[in-house]
Design a protein around this motif. Structure first.
Motif, short mmCIF file in Angstrom:
data_model
loop_
_atom_site.label_atom_id
_atom_site.label_comp_id
_atom_site.label_asym_id
_atom_site.label_seq_id
_atom_site.Cartn_x
_atom_site.Cartn_y
_atom_site.Cartn_z
N THR A 100 0.83 -1.20 0.00
CA THR A 100 0.00 0.00 0.00
C THR A 100 0.87 1.26 0.00
O THR A 100 0.57 2.23 -0.70
CB THR A 100 -0.93 0.00 1.23
OG1 THR A 100 -1.76 -1.15 1.19
CG2 THR A 100 -1.79 1.25 1.25
N SER A 101 1.96 1.22 0.76
CA SER A 101 2.83 2.38 0.85
C SER A 101 3.56 2.63 -0.46
O SER A 101 3.67 3.77 -0.93
CB SER A 101 3.83 2.20 1.99
OG SER A 101 4.69 3.29 2.09
N VAL A 102 4.08 1.56 -1.08
CA VAL A 102 4.85 1.72 -2.33
C VAL A 102 3.93 2.05 -3.50
O VAL A 102 4.24 2.93 -4.32
CB VAL A 102 5.67 0.45 -2.62
CG1 VAL A 102 6.32 0.53 -4.00
CG2 VAL A 102 6.73 0.24 -1.55
N LEU A 103 2.79 1.37 -3.60
CA LEU A 103 1.87 1.64 -4.71
C LEU A 103 1.23 3.01 -4.58
O LEU A 103 0.96 3.67 -5.59
CB LEU A 103 0.78 0.57 -4.78
CG LEU A 103 1.20 -0.88 -5.04
CD1 LEU A 103 -0.03 -1.76 -5.27
CD2 LEU A 103 2.14 -0.98 -6.23
N GLY A 104 0.96 3.41 -3.37
CA GLY A 104 0.30 4.69 -3.17
C GLY A 104 -1.20 4.63 -3.32
O GLY A 104 -1.87 5.68 -3.28
N CYS A 105 -1.73 3.44 -3.52
CA CYS A 105 -3.17 3.26 -3.70
C CYS A 105 -3.49 1.78 -3.56
O CYS A 105 -2.58 0.94 -3.53
CB CYS A 105 -3.63 3.78 -5.07
SG CYS A 105 -2.67 3.12 -6.47
N GLU A 106 -4.76 1.47 -3.47
CA GLU A 106 -5.17 0.07 -3.40
C GLU A 106 -5.16 -0.52 -4.81
O GLU A 106 -5.73 0.08 -5.73
CB GLU A 106 -6.56 -0.06 -2.79
CG GLU A 106 -6.60 0.28 -1.30
CD GLU A 106 -5.72 -0.64 -0.48
OE1 GLU A 106 -5.57 -1.83 -0.85
OE2 GLU A 106 -5.17 -0.17 0.54
N PRO A 107 -4.54 -1.67 -5.02
CA PRO A 107 -4.40 -2.21 -6.38
C PRO A 107 -5.73 -2.46 -7.08
O PRO A 107 -5.78 -2.45 -8.31
CB PRO A 107 -3.61 -3.50 -6.17
CG PRO A 107 -3.72 -3.82 -4.72
CD PRO A 107 -3.88 -2.52 -4.02
N GLU A 108 -6.80 -2.67 -6.32
CA GLU A 108 -8.10 -2.93 -6.95
C GLU A 108 -8.74 -1.66 -7.50
O GLU A 108 -9.68 -1.75 -8.31
CB GLU A 108 -9.05 -3.58 -5.94
CG GLU A 108 -8.63 -4.96 -5.47
CD GLU A 108 -7.53 -4.91 -4.43
OE1 GLU A 108 -7.29 -3.80 -3.88
OE2 GLU A 108 -6.92 -5.95 -4.16
N LEU A 162 -3.37 1.44 -11.23
CA LEU A 162 -2.25 1.05 -12.10
C LEU A 162 -1.68 2.27 -12.81
O LEU A 162 -0.46 2.45 -12.86
CB LEU A 162 -2.71 0.01 -13.12
CG LEU A 162 -1.61 -0.54 -14.03
CD1 LEU A 162 -0.53 -1.25 -13.22
CD2 LEU A 162 -2.20 -1.49 -15.08
N GLU A 163 -2.54 3.13 -13.34
CA GLU A 163 -2.08 4.32 -14.03
C GLU A 163 -1.33 5.25 -13.07
O GLU A 163 -0.26 5.80 -13.41
CB GLU A 163 -3.26 5.08 -14.66
CG GLU A 163 -3.90 4.37 -15.85
CD GLU A 163 -4.87 3.26 -15.42
OE1 GLU A 163 -5.03 3.03 -14.19
OE2 GLU A 163 -5.47 2.64 -16.31
#
Length: 576
Positions: free
Chosen positions: A162-170, A175-176
């Motif tokens: 969550t920290s690295v992506l900055g958002c929930e993958p769902e 992704l963008e």
């Protein structure tokens, strides 16, 4: 992983009737895609980053604009009031830089394992010379495998994900957003709209599921030339140009931290904080105080003084263990780190220090009593062979790294490491001497090479230094039964104010007083941080760095901030 019956990539389909090797798994397919993207990106990158038709930057080359000094017949010294820099080449991230950058990108507590990446090619001890580094098939396979592993581990770690992506993958747009956010950190610049949309489209086409799309993006970004190479085009795109703000942030971070710039540093660059000399200096001083600087320059010390790896003795005695070599390396790391990063400490005191840091096992090796377990700070008693010798009697530095003659090797090492004097054997001379010296005893060889024409010019500079270490064996262990006078050479440091020395403590003190010492360390730092040997155009920046260091009480941190503060630090010059 299970097989897929049909996967379409880049306009080509791969069905279950295709050859077996073509139908192994999605990772195999997208590795092919990543390899193709790498090759295409490298072609475009080279064209963009390597413009300009220039000479080699050496005195007298076609681009050398200095007038000839009539007294010497050589080009006159540059006027240091005008900033100049020698040509650079496209720099691949070193193994250390990749490791430290990946640690930051994936928010890891420790640097990830990168043993599969081939060692960087070394020269003069340094593994940062850009012109020597390439990208082989083995490199690319290692980059891909590491990216795949890190991607899998990230997606399996919910909190860090969550920290690295900055958002929930769902989330629909996660992704963008991840491509833009993570891509900017990886490329050290914002991705273009075309780059981002193409990457999202490829991920969506190849991935088996939502999480796999993120893993694909990670693999593609971390195997791109835009990640693996430090790209500097400059604001003007001319042969010599000022770096753009983001390029400057990248150079600053790699110079001081050995890793890609953080999101915060990129933001500070975009806001104009690095545009002024005062702003750049303030940010640099802040960064130098960070522990990441110590991590990166610990690697510098090892490469400069050649103690990255030590050689185990061929026939060790019963007391030897491989752990002893690690203790030796740690000893030098602790002493150098103490003198480099403790506030208001003179860095050159490391040469004459009367203390060290040893484990009980290493203390026994040195003949010291070390109480307790772990690492202890030990002061040398008066009369001890290591008293006031600082670094010069560290086993990690003076132990044999090869099968060369220890007296010559140690003398040459000291001159190269601390005085930047490079001594090489003329072509063909070694073969000629081998026949002449055949059958002589070692002492006869030593005497002859210090008196015979063709040999004495070099050996008279290094052997009288090396003989001062003669009481230390190949592992760096002291043997007081050996008499220095047995070798028929007076220990001396030619060119010093007091050339003769009667102890290594006296040699250390004389070396510390050398007027060439600061300039030499400045040159070593230039090679390590800039990735190239200095040319004539770089002497002003190096001399200014050494001068600033000396004026500031020989504090190592002042060396680093002086590098960044020089006007040349903002410039890039295209290679030939």
């Amino acid at each position: 992983m299970g097989q897929v019956n049909s996967t379409r990539t880049a306009g080509h389909s791969m069905s279950k009737t295709a050859p077996p090797d073509a139908d192994r798994s999605v990772p195999f397919l997208r590795r092919s895609i990543a390899a193709g993207m790498f090759a295409m990106g490298l072609v475009g990158l080279t064209a963009a980053a390597c413009t300009g038709q220039l000479g080699d930057g050496s005195p007298g080359s076609s681009n050398d604009d200095r007038p000839i000094d009539p007294a010497t017949g050589k080009p006159a010294a540059y006027d240091c009031r005008e900033a100049r820099t020698s040509p650079g080449v496209l720099r691949r991230l070193s193994k250390v830089e990749v490791q430290l950058t990946l640690q930051d990108l994936f928010q890891l507590d420790e640097p990830p394992a990168v043993e599969s990446i081939p060692e960087d090619t070394g020269q003069g001890g340094f593994r940062t010379i850009a012109a020597l580094q390439n990208v082989s098939d083995q490199h690319l396979r290692a980059y891909l495998a590491i990216a795949e592993t890190l991607g899998q581990e990230l997606m399996a770690d919910e909190a860090r994900r969550t920290s690295v992506l900055g958002c929930e993958p769902e989330a629909d747009d996660c992704l963008e957003r991840f491509v833009q956010r993570f891509g900017k950190l990886a490329y050290r610049r914002p991705l273009s709209a075309e780059e981002a949309s193409d990457l999202v489209a490829r991920a969506s086409e190849v991935a088996r599921d939502r999480e796999d799309a993120f893993r694909f993006v990670i693999e593609a970004l971390l195997t791109s030339p835009s990640f693996l190479f430090r790209i500097e085009v400059g604001a003007a795109g001319s042969e010599t140009s000022t770096l753009t703000p983001l390029e400057l942030a990248s150079r600053l971070s790699f110079t001081l931290w050995g890793r890609s710039p953080s999101a915060a540093l990129l933001e500070r660059a975009e806001s104009g904080e690095l545009d002024s000399d005062e702003g750049l200096r303030a940010v640099a001083e802040e960064m130098v105080g960070d522990e990441r600087t110590q991590v990166f320059f610990n690697a510098f010390f090892k490469q400069w003084l050649t103690f990255e790896q030590l050689r185990a003795p061929v026939n060790p005695d019963a007391s030897f263990t491989p752990a002893l070599l690690e203790d030796m390396i740690a000893e030098s790391e602790l002493v150098l780190g103490e003198h480099a990063f403790t506030p208001d400490v003179d860095f050159f005191d490391a040469l004459t220090a009367n203390h060290t840091y040893v484990t009980p096992a290493l203390g026994k090796f040195y003949g010291l009593e070390v109480p307790g377990d772990g690492v202890s700070r030990v002061e040398f008693p008066a009369g001890h062979h290591r008293a006031n010798t600082g670094l010069l009697t560290h086993a990690s530095l003076i132990s044999a790294k090869n099968d060369g003659d220890l007296i010559a090797v140690r003398g040459q090492w000291l001159r190269a490491a601390f005085l930047c004097e490079k001594i090489s054997i003329p072509a063909g001379l070694l073969e000629q001497l081998e026949s002449e010296l055949s059958g002589l005893t070692y002492l006869e060889v030593l005497q002859k090479r210090n008196t015979q024409e063709g040999c004495a010019g070099c050996h008279a500079l290094i052997d009288p230094i090396g003989v001062g270490f003669a009481q230390y064996d190949k592992l760096g262990k002291y043997d007081g039964s050996i008499g220095i006078d047995e070798f028929g050479l007076e220990p001396r440091l030619e060119g010093a104010a007091n050339e003769s020395f009667d102890s290594l403590a006296a040699l250390a003190a004389e070396l510390r007083r050398s007027p060439d010492l600061a300039a030499c360390v400045a040159e070593k730092l230039f090679i390590y941080t800039q990735g190239r040997e200095p040319a004539a155009e770089d002497r002003c920046a190096i001399d200014a760095s050494a001068g600033s260091f000396t004026q500031d009480g020989n504090r190592f941190r002042s060396f680093l901030t002086a590098i960044v503060r020089s006007p040349e630090f903002r410039l890039r010059r295209a290679p030939e």
